[in-house]
Design a protein around this motif. Structure first.
Motif, PDB file in Angstrom:
ATOM      1  N   ALA A 608      10.608 -16.699 -36.528  1.00 37.83           N
ATOM      2  CA  ALA A 608      11.134 -14.602 -36.577  1.00 37.83           C
ATOM      3  C   ALA A 608      12.187 -15.428 -37.386  1.00 37.83           C
ATOM      4  O   ALA A 608      12.801 -15.051 -38.418  1.00 37.83           O
ATOM      5  N   HIS A 609      13.660 -15.917 -37.151  1.00 35.45           N
ATOM      6  CA  HIS A 609      15.278 -15.563 -38.204  1.00 35.45           C
ATOM      7  C   HIS A 609      14.886 -16.105 -39.015  1.00 35.45           C
ATOM      8  O   HIS A 609      15.502 -15.245 -40.141  1.00 35.45           O
ATOM      9  N   PHE A 610      13.498 -17.364 -39.692  1.00 35.55           N
ATOM     10  CA  PHE A 610      13.836 -17.486 -41.340  1.00 35.55           C
ATOM     11  C   PHE A 610      12.736 -16.906 -41.987  1.00 35.55           C
ATOM     12  O   PHE A 610      12.263 -17.057 -42.904  1.00 35.55           O
ATOM     13  N   GLN A 611      11.663 -15.810 -40.685  1.00 36.53           N
ATOM     14  CA  GLN A 611      10.968 -15.066 -41.308  1.00 36.53           C
ATOM     15  C   GLN A 611       9.616 -16.171 -42.501  1.00 36.53           C
ATOM     16  O   GLN A 611       8.940 -16.190 -43.169  1.00 36.53           O
ATOM     17  N   LEU A 612       9.311 -16.982 -41.241  1.00 39.26           N
ATOM     18  CA  LEU A 612       8.400 -18.141 -41.384  1.00 39.26           C
ATOM     19  C   LEU A 612       7.197 -16.976 -40.666  1.00 39.26           C
ATOM     20  O   LEU A 612       6.664 -17.027 -39.676  1.00 39.26           O
ATOM     21  N   ARG A 613       6.158 -17.656 -41.228  1.00 36.29           N
ATOM     22  CA  ARG A 613       4.518 -16.843 -40.780  1.00 36.29           C
ATOM     23  C   ARG A 613       3.157 -18.045 -40.416  1.00 36.29           C
ATOM     24  O   ARG A 613       4.024 -19.256 -41.099  1.00 36.29           O
ATOM     25  N   GLU A 614       2.952 -18.531 -39.327  1.00 35.19           N
ATOM     26  CA  GLU A 614       2.135 -19.002 -39.357  1.00 35.19           C
ATOM     27  C   GLU A 614       1.048 -19.593 -40.358  1.00 35.19           C
ATOM     28  O   GLU A 614       0.448 -18.828 -40.959  1.00 35.19           O
ATOM     29  N   GLY A 615       0.855 -21.216 -40.658  1.00 34.98           N
ATOM     30  CA  GLY A 615      -0.016 -21.209 -41.941  1.00 34.98           C
ATOM     31  C   GLY A 615       0.315 -21.267 -42.799  1.00 34.98           C
ATOM     32  O   GLY A 615      -0.102 -21.173 -44.106  1.00 34.98           O
ATOM     33  N   GLY A 616       1.728 -19.915 -43.557  1.00 35.08           N
ATOM     34  CA  GLY A 616       2.889 -19.760 -44.647  1.00 35.08           C
ATOM     35  C   GLY A 616       2.955 -21.617 -45.479  1.00 35.08           C
ATOM     36  O   GLY A 616       3.184 -21.753 -44.396  1.00 35.08           O
ATOM     37  N   LEU A 617       3.901 -20.661 -46.384  1.00 39.06           N
ATOM     38  CA  LEU A 617       4.209 -22.388 -46.832  1.00 39.06           C
ATOM     39  C   LEU A 617       5.672 -22.214 -47.104  1.00 39.06           C
ATOM     40  O   LEU A 617       6.429 -20.768 -46.586  1.00 39.06           O
ATOM     41  N   ALA A 618       6.596 -23.073 -46.999  1.00 37.55           N
ATOM     42  CA  ALA A 618       8.289 -23.267 -46.599  1.00 37.55           C
ATOM     43  C   ALA A 618       8.441 -23.925 -47.495  1.00 37.55           C
ATOM     44  O   ALA A 618       7.888 -25.200 -47.993  1.00 37.55           O
ATOM     45  N   ARG A 619       9.392 -23.838 -48.515  1.00 37.25           N
ATOM     46  CA  ARG A 619      10.430 -24.433 -49.155  1.00 37.25           C
ATOM     47  C   ARG A 619      11.478 -25.033 -48.020  1.00 37.25           C
ATOM     48  O   ARG A 619      11.902 -24.671 -47.673  1.00 37.25           O
ATOM     49  N   ILE A 620      12.144 -26.201 -48.035  1.00 42.89           N
ATOM     50  CA  ILE A 620      13.006 -26.996 -46.956  1.00 42.89           C
ATOM     51  C   ILE A 620      13.586 -28.181 -48.489  1.00 42.89           C
ATOM     52  O   ILE A 620      13.058 -29.065 -48.911  1.00 42.89           O
ATOM     53  N   THR A 621      15.098 -27.773 -48.416  1.00 43.89           N
ATOM     54  CA  THR A 621      15.687 -28.607 -49.191  1.00 43.89           C
ATOM     55  C   THR A 621      17.368 -28.752 -48.055  1.00 43.89           C
ATOM     56  O   THR A 621      17.253 -28.766 -47.269  1.00 43.89           O
ATOM     57  N   SER A 622      17.376 -30.461 -48.368  1.00 45.97           N
ATOM     58  CA  SER A 622      18.370 -31.136 -48.194  1.00 45.97           C
ATOM     59  C   SER A 622      19.086 -31.009 -49.014  1.00 45.97           C
ATOM     60  O   SER A 622      19.351 -31.044 -50.498  1.00 45.97           O
ATOM     61  N   LEU A 623      20.702 -31.709 -49.186  1.00 44.45           N
ATOM     62  CA  LEU A 623      21.447 -32.527 -49.851  1.00 44.45           C
ATOM     63  C   LEU A 623      20.625 -33.231 -50.744  1.00 44.45           C
ATOM     64  O   LEU A 623      21.262 -32.987 -51.807  1.00 44.45           O
ATOM     65  N   ASN A 624      20.048 -33.644 -50.875  1.00 43.79           N
ATOM     66  CA  ASN A 624      19.075 -34.829 -51.345  1.00 43.79           C
ATOM     67  C   ASN A 624      17.997 -34.741 -52.240  1.00 43.79           C
ATOM     68  O   ASN A 624      18.169 -35.155 -53.129  1.00 43.79           O
ATOM     69  N   GLY A 625      17.323 -33.486 -51.474  1.00 46.65           N
ATOM     70  CA  GLY A 625      15.880 -33.113 -52.648  1.00 46.65           C
ATOM     71  C   GLY A 625      16.018 -32.097 -51.722  1.00 46.65           C
ATOM     72  O   GLY A 625      16.189 -31.320 -50.614  1.00 46.65           O
ATOM     73  N   MET A 626      14.296 -31.685 -52.213  1.00 48.06           N
ATOM     74  CA  MET A 626      13.270 -30.661 -51.794  1.00 48.06           C
ATOM     75  C   MET A 626      11.911 -31.105 -51.355  1.00 48.06           C
ATOM     76  O   MET A 626      11.466 -31.967 -51.892  1.00 48.06           O
TER      77      MET A 626
END
Length: 867
Positions: A608-626
């Motif tokens: 809810a906080h990051f506005q993600l939906r079930e079955g949707g796509l997300a980008r995950i990022t760290s200092l090293n990559g994505m």
């Protein structure tokens, strides 16, 4: 038709398998006589027969991409290695091996690198999963001795699983535990894990601790034990207790993110249990303080007296089929062969046995440091055997850059295409499961035979043979004259007993004189197997003073630091139906049915906080990559944490590699990387279009397209998406091939069928969201071909009118989808047993039982949220 008793090549449970080859087809079943599994197999093991085809196999030696003879390949390898050694010294050469190797292969590699090239730069992917456990055992027990058996798990009063989703990672052992708990109403099971996993299905208590806080929980338990027992009698016991004194229940609860009541309940259960055993795996080991966490666990078993007794002890479960065998032969850069160390007496002993004056005198580079040294140009040549470090090592982008710049990369591999083999200058075709002949050792120290029942394809050879030929090319042929893996095994066994008067725990000298036939017929056996009646007791320590030691542990927080830019902690791990980097399991269609692309599990609050939906796509990022993954809202996921599987790579997904995000931070004692906690951020991604492409031939996609490869029989299946359409690219392909294009377009929907003389060549179904198409119908059309206009219209739409979709497969053993299960529940099936009677789901390996329970439960449950 013939049957062969062999051993499963997946996890460290070491299940016995009976393989049958009949007119080129391989089928398998569990071996009822094998003491590791007594006939039971998990879904991966049951699908082994489907991995034995030659599609995608590397079958011939190659130098610079060209096929050559073995004589040329090994001579060229020897010449290039010799030139590097002569100019830069032996430290410029390294080997990187794998828990997928057989013990005989491992022994040969270690002997060549440490004994004759003369540097200890041979490490293994076991460094990434088990080296902290090795360090913990050696510090406490004086040797790398796993002091427990599977029978101990079944005969305990309290079974603790910490950092272990055994239901998915060690499913057959987990099912043994399930049966034992059903038979013993007094048995209590505690699961310690930040997220609620399938393993929690039988838990009496689930401690959802803060990520990386395990040491605090066990150090506090030591303090509680010491209030009732004298622990100072152990070597360093007083120091361990002094380190534990500040860790009262209140401090432990605050550190671990638990309530004081939860902590007190766990402590009381441990202290009261007559017998207790702790099972731990990567959740403990893969930490920058993993060795200390292992010793915190060992300490409480020593202090409580729940050690070296039936049903008791600290039990490290190995992740690979032969991680233990690799440890036995010195496959780690910090060990000599036969569990010996870089100490004067051991160095002299091994040199005498091998007849060498070139034995490495100091430990070598551990995995993460080894590839960093390649990147700096200090290591000029690396030989990688049966593993995929460009995927599995942390900071994988840096590893790929290092391999790209390395002057000589040699790869021994089964698969023709892996991320690592793309950097190879020389490629050796190795034997795969079913073709290899040798031994493996499982988590409980049990040695079993892997037997060949298939002919070697093409010019593939055993790894031990390849190593011996390269040794000959380097001028060391006299020490590598083996003609059969039986001879390698006997040499390994003889070294274990050489000048060993009971001082070293690892001893299988009783097997050193086996005849070829006796070795061929060797039944599973736990070491030690001594040649004399030497006393071997777990109650002693394997060092000069014979003492067991407690190690002072001061709990540390994870090194990953969250903040405004990277507010979440990422955890990685295994899923039920895939194995390592998918070179074997990723090609089996039924093993792709349960979870078929990278997922990211998030808590409902974080979604809810990051506005993600079930079955949707997300980008995950760290200092090293994505990376990009599909969102799964998981009711059992701890808020502030994410979970992503570790299996996907550039052969199966674009931007699906979790180790691209992981920093190369390691435990200072074990060298094991901290792969379980990474500071990341997450954001939703809604591409302009999503679709499915299925074709007879591989489709080359533009770089801007995100794709996931799915296993299908003789077809190519990609799930695709992007911000820029590829309609024109596919129409151009049809024109080039002379295919007739059939298109359906309605608003943002765009479907394409490509035909050649009535044969379906390619289909694409796309829209603003991923179309819910009937994949079974589509795949069947490539075999049969729709004949009528109505059938073609249904195919173009992606589904037959009125036909319900199968839904996601829940039971991979029998191909049972969630829609059929839901129909059965609606029809009156009110228990797992009832579903099993009607649909057979849950009646084979049992791995899907937690999900079936979740679908039966009216309450929200984590298993309902699987993709």
């Amino acid at each position: 038709m013939s049957e062969t008793r062999t051993t499963c090549p997946y996890c460290g449970v070491g299940c016995g398998v009976i393989a049958r080859e009949d007119e080129g087809k391989v089928s398998v079943r569990g071996d009822d006589a094998h003491p590791a599994n007594f006939g039971r197999l998990c879904v991966k093991g049951a699908a082994l027969g489907e991995t034995t085809g030659l599609t995608g196999r590397l079958l011939y030696p190659e130098v610079a991409g060209a096929r050559v003879s073995w004589e040329v390949a090994t001579a060229e390898t020897g010449a290039r290695l010799r030139a590097i050694i002569d100019e830069y010294g032996p430290q410029a050469v390294a080997f990187y091996a794998s828990g997928q190797l057989l013990t005989e292969d491992y022994y040969a590699a270690n002997k060549l690198m440490k004994g004759f090239i003369g540097a200890a730069n041979i490490d293994t992917n076991s460094r990434l999963c088990m080296s902290s456990a090795v360090t913990g055992y050696k510090r406490a027990l004086g040797g790398d001795v796993v002091p427990c058996s599977y029978e101990d798990v079944e005969n305990s009063d309290l079974v603790i699983l910490v950092g272990s989703n055994a239901a998915w990672a060690h499913p057959v052992l987990y099912q043994r535990l399930v049966k034992a708990k059903q038979a013993n109403a007094k048995m209590r099971v505690v699961v310690i894990d930040p997220r609620r996993t399938a393993t929690c299905d039988i838990a009496d208590q689930h401690l959802a601790i803060a990520p990386g806080s395990d040491a605090g929980l066990f150090v506090g338990l030591l303090r509680a034990i010491a209030q009732q027992r004298d622990v100072a009698t152990f070597t360093d016991g007083a120091a361990a207790l002094a380190a534990a004194q500040p860790w009262n229940i209140a401090r432990v609860a605050a550190f671990c993110g638990l309530t004081e009541q939860e902590v007190a309940e766990f402590y009381a259960a441990f202290i009261a249990a007559p017998r207790a055993i702790t099972l731990y795996t990567m959740g403990i080991n893969q930490s920058a303080s993993g060795s200390d966490k292992c010793n915190a666990i060992i300490n409480v078993h020593l202090a409580s007296g729940k050690f070296a007794r039936p049903g008791c002890g600290p039990f490290s479960l190995t992740g690979q089929p032969n991680a233990m065998g690799g440890r036995e032969v010195g496959g780690l850069a910090t060990m000599l062969a036969a569990h010996m160390n870089f100490e004067p007496d051991d160095l002299a002993r091994v040199a005498r046995f091998w007849g060498t004056e070139r034995l490495a005198q100091t430990p070598g580079l551990m995995a993460v440091d080894l590839f960093a040294a390649i990147g700096r140009g200090e290591v000029k040549a690396v030989w990688i055997m049966g593993t995929n470090p460009a995927v599995s090592l942390p900071d994988s982008h840096a590893v790929s850059q290092a391999l790209a710049a390395c002057p000589l990369v040699i790869v021994s591999e089964v698969a023709e295409d892996t991320e690592t083999s793309r950097f190879a200058h020389i490629r050796f075709p190795a034997l795969s499961w079913g073709e290899k002949n040798g031994t493996v050792t499982n988590s409980e120290r049990r040695i079993s035979r892997q037997r060949a029942f298939l002919p070697a394809p093409g010019e593939a050879k055993g790894d031990w043979w390849i190593i011996a030929q390269v040794a000959k090319a380097l001028g060391y042929g006299d020490a590598f004259r083996w003609q059969h893996p039986h001879e390698v095994f006997c040499e390994h066994a003889a070294l274990s007993g050489f000048e060993n008067q009971g001082q070293r725990a690892f001893d299988i000298s009783g097997l050193a004189n086996l005849s070829r036939q006796a070795w061929d017929n060797l039944m599973p056996v736990r070491w030690p197997v001594c040649s004399t009646d030497k006393e071997w007791e777990l109650t002693r320590g394997w060092r000069a003073d014979g003492q067991l030691r407690m190690v002072p542990v001061r709990p540390q927080s994870t090194r990953a630091r969250t903040g405004p830019l990277y507010p979440l902690l990422l955890n990685s791990g295994r899923i039920r139906d895939q194995w390592h980097t998918m070179t074997r399991t990723g090609t089996v269609a039924r093993l792709m049915q349960h979870i078929d692309q990278p997922i990211v599990e998030v808590s409902p609050g974080d979604a809810a906080h990051f506005q993600l939906r079930e079955g949707g796509l997300a980008r995950i990022t760290s200092l090293n990559g994505m990376m990009v993954a599909k969102v799964v809202i998981h009711a059992g996921q701890r808020q502030g944490s994410l979970f992503v599987p570790m299996h996907w790579n550039a052969c199966f997904a674009r931007l699906g590699k979790v180790n691209a995000l992981v920093a190369a931070q390691t435990d200072p004692d074990s060298g094991q990387p901290e792969s379980k906690q990474v500071a990341v951020r997450i954001a939703p991604w809604q591409p302009a279009w999503q679709g499915e492409i299925i074709s007879r031939e591989a489709v080359i996609l533009p770089r801007h397209v995100q794709w996931w490869r799915k296993a299908t029989d003789r077809l190519h299946h990609l799930t695709v998406c992007g911000d820029k359409r590829i309609n024109d690219d596919l129409l151009a392909l049809c024109q080039q091939r002379g295919w007739q294009a059939q298109i359906a377009q309605a608003g943002a929907l765009w479907h394409l069928l490509a035909w050649e003389e009535g044969r379906l060549m390619l289909g694409m179904w796309s829209g603003p969201t991923l179309p819910a198409v009937d994949l079974a119908l589509i795949r069947a059309a490539f075999s049969d071909g729709p004949q009528t206009a109505a059938e073609r219209h249904a195919l173009l739409s992606g589904h037959e009118n009125g036909r319900p979709a199968q839904g996601r497969i829940v039971c991979s053993c029998f191909g049972v989808g969630e829609m059929r299960i839901q129909e059965a529940i609606a029809g009156g099936c009110r228990s797992v047993e009832a579903l099993g009677l009607k649909l057979k789901c849950g009646t084979n390996c049992g791995s899907c039982v937690p999900e079936l329970k979740g679908m039966l439960s009216p309450a929200p449950d984590f298993s309902r949220n699987l993709p």
